[in-house]
Scaffold this motif. Sequence first.
Motif, PDB file in Angstrom:
ATOM      1  N   LEU A  77       0.843  -1.191   0.000  1.00  0.00           N
ATOM      2  CA  LEU A  77       0.000   0.000   0.000  1.00  0.00           C
ATOM      3  C   LEU A  77       0.881   1.243   0.000  1.00  0.00           C
ATOM      4  CD1 LEU A  77      -2.552  -1.165   2.711  1.00  0.00           C
ATOM      5  CD2 LEU A  77      -3.037  -0.911   0.272  1.00  0.00           C
ATOM      6  N   LYS A  89       0.880   5.685  -1.705  1.00  0.00           N
ATOM      7  CA  LYS A  89       0.263   6.688  -2.555  1.00  0.00           C
ATOM      8  C   LYS A  89       0.560   6.403  -4.024  1.00  0.00           C
ATOM      9  CE  LYS A  89       0.617  10.453   0.832  1.00  0.00           C
ATOM     10  NZ  LYS A  89       1.170  11.811   1.094  1.00  0.00           N
ATOM     11  N   ASN A  90      -0.296   6.894  -4.918  1.00  0.00           N
ATOM     12  CA  ASN A  90      -0.050   6.762  -6.348  1.00  0.00           C
ATOM     13  C   ASN A  90       1.293   7.390  -6.707  1.00  0.00           C
ATOM     14  OD1 ASN A  90      -2.487   5.487  -6.813  1.00  0.00           O
ATOM     15  ND2 ASN A  90      -3.571   7.361  -7.364  1.00  0.00           N
ATOM     16  N   LYS A  96       5.214   1.454  -6.296  1.00  0.00           N
ATOM     17  CA  LYS A  96       4.785   0.075  -6.010  1.00  0.00           C
ATOM     18  C   LYS A  96       5.129  -0.857  -7.173  1.00  0.00           C
ATOM     19  CE  LYS A  96       0.455   1.236  -5.124  1.00  0.00           C
ATOM     20  NZ  LYS A  96       0.540   2.725  -5.150  1.00  0.00           N
ATOM     21  N   GLU A 125      -1.880  -4.160  -9.234  1.00  0.00           N
ATOM     22  CA  GLU A 125      -3.233  -3.582  -9.327  1.00  0.00           C
ATOM     23  C   GLU A 125      -4.205  -4.510 -10.077  1.00  0.00           C
ATOM     24  OE1 GLU A 125      -4.357  -1.022  -7.846  1.00  0.00           O
ATOM     25  OE2 GLU A 125      -2.673   0.298  -7.383  1.00  0.00           O
ATOM     26  N   SER A 134       0.155  -5.347  -5.360  1.00  0.00           N
ATOM     27  CA  SER A 134       0.053  -3.908  -5.122  1.00  0.00           C
ATOM     28  C   SER A 134      -1.382  -3.467  -5.390  1.00  0.00           C
ATOM     29  CB  SER A 134       1.001  -3.137  -6.038  1.00  0.00           C
ATOM     30  OG  SER A 134       0.534  -3.139  -7.377  1.00  0.00           O
ATOM     31  N   THR A 135      -1.866  -2.551  -4.559  1.00  0.00           N
ATOM     32  CA  THR A 135      -3.200  -1.999  -4.773  1.00  0.00           C
ATOM     33  C   THR A 135      -3.317  -0.686  -4.016  1.00  0.00           C
ATOM     34  OG1 THR A 135      -5.589  -2.431  -4.679  1.00  0.00           O
ATOM     35  CG2 THR A 135      -4.278  -3.157  -2.806  1.00  0.00           C
ATOM     36  N   HIS A 136      -4.269   0.137  -4.446  1.00  0.00           N
ATOM     37  CA  HIS A 136      -4.605   1.344  -3.679  1.00  0.00           C
ATOM     38  C   HIS A 136      -5.995   1.199  -3.061  1.00  0.00           C
ATOM     39  CE1 HIS A 136      -6.454   2.002  -7.649  1.00  0.00           C
ATOM     40  NE2 HIS A 136      -7.363   2.694  -6.979  1.00  0.00           N
ATOM     41  N   LYS A 173       6.307   4.272   2.171  1.00  0.00           N
ATOM     42  CA  LYS A 173       6.265   5.713   2.401  1.00  0.00           C
ATOM     43  C   LYS A 173       7.662   6.227   2.715  1.00  0.00           C
ATOM     44  CE  LYS A 173       5.119   7.531   6.286  1.00  0.00           C
ATOM     45  NZ  LYS A 173       4.479   8.018   7.525  1.00  0.00           N
ATOM     46  N   VAL A 205      -2.851  10.164   4.198  1.00  0.00           N
ATOM     47  CA  VAL A 205      -3.684  10.438   3.034  1.00  0.00           C
ATOM     48  C   VAL A 205      -4.933  11.163   3.496  1.00  0.00           C
ATOM     49  CG1 VAL A 205      -5.071   9.407   1.200  1.00  0.00           C
ATOM     50  CG2 VAL A 205      -2.829   8.444   1.774  1.00  0.00           C
TER      51      VAL A 205
END
Length: 222
Positions: A34, A36-37, A41, A144, A174-176, A192, A219
């Motif tokens: 996890l 940020k865009n 990732k 994703e 990986s995913t948001h 991060k 976020v």
Amino acid sequence: MVDLKNVKFSYSDEDLILKDSSISLDSNKITVILGKNGIGKTTLLSLIDGFLTCDSGLVTKEKDSVFIYDNPYLYEYLTGEEYIELIKSINKKEMLPSIDKFIQELELTKDMSKLISSYSLGMKHKLALLTALILNYDLYLIDEPLAALDPDMQNFMISFFKKMRNNQKTLIISTHMLNVAYVLADEIVIFKDLKLKKFKNDFKSYEEFENFVINSLRVQID
């Protein structure tokens, strides 16, 4: 087991992705990354796969890996059956003798004779996953996989990923999408500030999980 030890990676002096980052990811688990865009990732998965090489430090893994991209590249002028036969003919990796079981489990039986160009994104993900399964990989790096899928397809893929884990496969995803991470992950990795930190997914509720991740990543949500 996947190990990163004191890894540094950058695309340029101004584009540093990882700095002196170390982490160990366990086998036979689903680990969800996890961040940020644009944090890196996909780059991290590419480093684990070996497609990219770190500037310094060391990346090691016990098992061969396969990388499944968010929009899998497939030969769309072939049918599903023709694509699988092509992969069989050019790949030297030892393959499973029968794929009918996987075709049925992935609900692709009626679609294997169709041109890949007619497939939805969800079906393309299934075919890419089928290819990796018949090549008998143990470590799956998946970028994703659920972002553009409808809810029914998301639920199907989540269940299938868990079945893979139960069959002693290792998945790093990986995913948001926090809701997906919560129901899927055995462990999460917070990416991060050029560092990676691993946490066990033993949160008692989705709200607790969501608050932890949001606070960790700082976020802002509406």
